[in-house]
Design an enzyme around this catalytic site. Structure first.
Site, short mmCIF file in Angstrom:
data_model
loop_
_atom_site.label_atom_id
_atom_site.label_comp_id
_atom_site.label_asym_id
_atom_site.label_seq_id
_atom_site.Cartn_x
_atom_site.Cartn_y
_atom_site.Cartn_z
N SER A 72 37.82 -32.17 55.15
CA SER A 72 36.67 -31.36 55.56
C SER A 72 37.11 -30.04 56.18
CB SER A 72 35.79 -32.11 56.56
OG SER A 72 36.22 -31.92 57.89
N VAL A 73 36.12 -29.16 56.33
CA VAL A 73 36.33 -27.85 56.95
C VAL A 73 36.78 -27.99 58.40
CG1 VAL A 73 33.92 -27.65 57.70
CG2 VAL A 73 35.23 -25.58 57.27
N LYS A 74 36.47 -29.12 59.03
CA LYS A 74 36.78 -29.30 60.45
C LYS A 74 38.27 -29.48 60.73
CE LYS A 74 32.47 -29.16 61.90
NZ LYS A 74 31.96 -28.11 62.79
N ASP A 75 39.07 -29.70 59.68
CA ASP A 75 40.52 -29.73 59.89
C ASP A 75 41.00 -28.44 60.53
OD1 ASP A 75 40.39 -32.12 58.59
OD2 ASP A 75 41.62 -31.54 56.88
N ALA A 92 40.13 -28.37 64.29
CA ALA A 92 40.89 -29.41 65.00
C ALA A 92 42.32 -28.92 65.28
CB ALA A 92 40.91 -30.69 64.19
#
Length: 470
Positions: free
Chosen positions: A51-54, A57
Site C-alpha cells: 500500500s501507499v502507507k509504506d 511508515a
C-alpha cells in the site's frame, strides 16, 4: 522474435529500499465512454507492504530514529485502519522493533493476519465510538504508548512527516513520470497526508494542476472542505479513507474539489478493475477511480489525469471480493422476501461429512480444516456415503470438546461413539421463512441441496437476511 524486457540488475540491501518508485499504468481507451482524456493509475499497491502507507511508515520511523524518539529495542505503537499498521509492522520487522497496532473492529481479518505475520500485537476496539472516546482506536493507542516502556506513537493523523513523505517521494515521482504534463490528480483521504503532500509538490511545479479529494458518505472531509464544518457523520464500509475528525495532516487549502462516492459504486468499480484490467486493488481504489472518471468527463482530449490506487486487494478477500459479504450487506442486488428460497440465503463455503465407522479424529480434523462446527454422519462405510445420502446423526464440536476436556482417548473412538441426533433438515428449495421456527430451538440446521447436506448456523442466517428486500 520480440525482445524481452531488460532485467533490473540492482540488488537491494533490505526490503525497505523497495518502497516507492511505483509505476503509472494507462486506463484503456473506452473504459468510460464519456472520458476522452488520458487517465493514469498510480499503482501504490506495488509497494512491498502492499500500500501507499509504506511510504509514510518508513519516513516516520526514520525521523523518529534521528530525533531519538525511537531507540533500539523500542516499540512502535499506532492506531490505524490497517494499511499504515501493515507498513509500520514491515518497518518494525526489518529494523528490529516490537510493534503494537490498534484497529477498529470493522476492518478485514486479512489485515489483522498480515500484521500478526510480521510479529506484531494487534488490539481491536469498537468502530462506532466517537474519536474522543477512551475506547476509540486513537485513544487506545495513546494509552498503550504511555503505558509501554520505550514506546513511540507514530501518530499518523498529526505527524508532519506523513504528508512530507509524499511531498518528497510520491509527488516528484508523479511529476517526473508525467514529464511535467498533468492537469488533474485525484486521491482518497484517510489522514489526508497523501493528497496534501502530493498536492503541495504538484502545485509548486504548476499551480494550475487541479487536485480533488474523495470521501465516502458519512465522513467529515467533504463537508468540512465545502463549508468549514463537519456535517452529519455516519457509517460506511469502504476501508482506509474517511474519518470523523479533521486530522492535522490534511490541508483544506491544497484541495480544489471534493467528490463523495457511495460504497456500492466503490465496490463495483473495484471488482471491475480486477475483472477487466487484471488490477487487484482494494475498495478505496474503486472509490478514487469513480471520482476521477467523474472529473475527467469534463476534460478535453489532450488533458491528463492521475488517480492514486492506494492498496492491494489481497487484504479484502473476505469483503470486497466475497459475494456472500456483498450480498449480506446489500452491495449487490437483493431478492424479494416474498419469493426468496432457502437457497438464496444458504451458500456454504465448505462442506464435509463422515460415516459412522470412521475414527473420531477424522471429524475433528475436518472441523479444524474447514471451519465448521457440525458434521453430518451419513449412511455408508469408510468415508464413502451411500447413494441415499441418509443422515444418521451429527458430530458436534461441543460434544467433541466435552470428550477432550474429560481427557478421553480418541484412539479407539469412532464417529458412531460421538453421534448426536441430527437437527431439523430442510430442503434448499423451501421458502426462506421455513427457517424461522427451527432456528428458535437450534443453533445449527442441516440444509439438503443438489450437492448433499451441509450445516447452516443461526448467526450466518441472520447475516444473510441482508440479501432480502422487504
Amino acid at each position: 522474435m520480440k525482445a524481452t524486457k531488460e532485467c533490473k540488475t540492482e540488488i537491494l540491501g533490505t526490503i525497505l529500499e523497495a518502497v516507492g518508485n511505483t509505476p503509472l499504468v494507462r486506463l484503456p481507451d473506452g473504459f468510460d465512454p464519456e472520458v476522452k482524456c488520458e487517465v493514469l493509475l498510480k499503482l501504490e499497491s506495488l509497494n512491498p507492504g502492499g500500500s501507499v502507507k509504506d511510504r509514510i511508515a518508513l519516513r516516520m520511523v526514520e525521523i523518529a530514529e534521528q530525533d531519538g524518539a525511537l531507540e533500539p529495542g523500542g516499540t512502535i505503537v499506532e492506531g490505524t485502519s490497517g494499511n499504515t499498521g501493515v507498513g509500520l509492522c514491515m518497518v518494525a520487522a526489518a529494523r528490529g522493533y516490537s510493534c503494537i497496532i490498534v484497529m477498529p473492529d470493522k476492518m478485514s481479518q486479512e489485515k489483522i493476519q498480515m500484521m500478526q505475520a510480521y510479529g506484531a500485537t494487534v488490539v481491536t476496539v469498537p468502530t462506532n465510538v466517537p474519536a474522543d472516546h477512551p475506547d476509540s482506536y486513537g485513544s487506545t493507542a495513546q494509552r498503550i504508548a504511555k503505558e509501554t516502556e520505550g514506546a513511540w506513537l507514530a501518530d499518523q493523523f498529526f505527524n508532519p512527516e506523513n504528508p512530507k513523505a509524499h511531498y518528497l517521494t510520491t509527488g516528484p515521482e508523479i511529476w517526473s513520470q508525467c514529464g511535467g504534463k498533468l492537469d488533474l490528480f485525484v486521491g482518497g483521504c484517510g489522514t489526508g497526508g497523501t493528497v496534501t503532500g502530493i498536492s503541495r509538490y504538484l502545485k509548486e511545479q504548476d499551480d494550475a494542476v487541479r487536485v480533488v479529494g474523495v470521501d465516502p458518505p458519512g465522513s467529515a472531509f467533504a463537508s468540512f472542505w465545502k463549508n468549514g464544518e463537519i456535517g452529519e457523520l455516519g457509517p460506511y464500509a469502504v476501508e482506509g479513507v474517511g474519518d470523523d475528525i479533521i486530522p492535522g495532516t490534511w490541508s483544506r487549502e491544497l484541495i480544489d474539489g471534493y467528490q463523495v462516492v457511495e460504497d456500492t459504486e466503490s465496490f463495483a468499480m473495484t471488482q471491475r478493475l480486477a475483472r477487466e484490467l487484471g488490477l487487484f486493488a482494494g475498495g478505496s481504489s474503486g472509490l478514487a477511480l469513480v471520482a476521477a472518471l467523474r472529473e475527467a468527463r469534463s476534460l478535453p482530449e489532450d488533458a491528463r489525469a492521475v488517480v492514486l490506487i492506494p492498496d492491494s486487494g489481497n487484504r479484502y478477500l473476505s469483503k470486497v471480493y466475497s459475494q456472500d459479504w456483498l450480498k449480506n450487506h446489500q452491495f449487490v442486488g437483493s431478492t424479494s422476501a416474498s419469493t426468496a428460497l432457502i437457497s438464496d440465503l444458504f451458500q456454504p463455503k465448505t462442506r464435509g461429512f463422515v460415516t459412522s465407522d470412521q475414527p473420531a479424529s477424522v471429524a475433528l480434523n475436518l472441523m479444524d480444516q474447514r471451519g465448521i462446527t457440525v458434521i453430518p454422519i451419513l449412511a455408508g462405510e469408510d468415508g464413502v456415503a451411500a447413494p441415499s445420502n441418509t443422515v444418521q446423526g451429527v458430530v458436534d464440536l461441543m460434544g467433541l470438546a466435552n470428550y477432550l476436556s474429560e481427557g478421553a482417548n480418541f484412539d479407539g473412538f469412532q464417529c458412531a461413539n460421538l453421534r448426536l441426533d441430527a437437527p431439523p433438515i430442510l430442503d434448499s428449495s423451501d421458502p426462506w421463512f421455513a427457517l424461522r421456527g427451527p432456528f428458535q430451538d437450534h443453533a445449527t440446521l442441516l440444509i439438503r441441496d443438489a450437492d448433499g447436506v451441509a450445516p447452516f448456523r443461526r448467526e450466518d442466517w441472520v447475516l444473510s437476511l441482508g440479501r432480502l428486500s422487504f
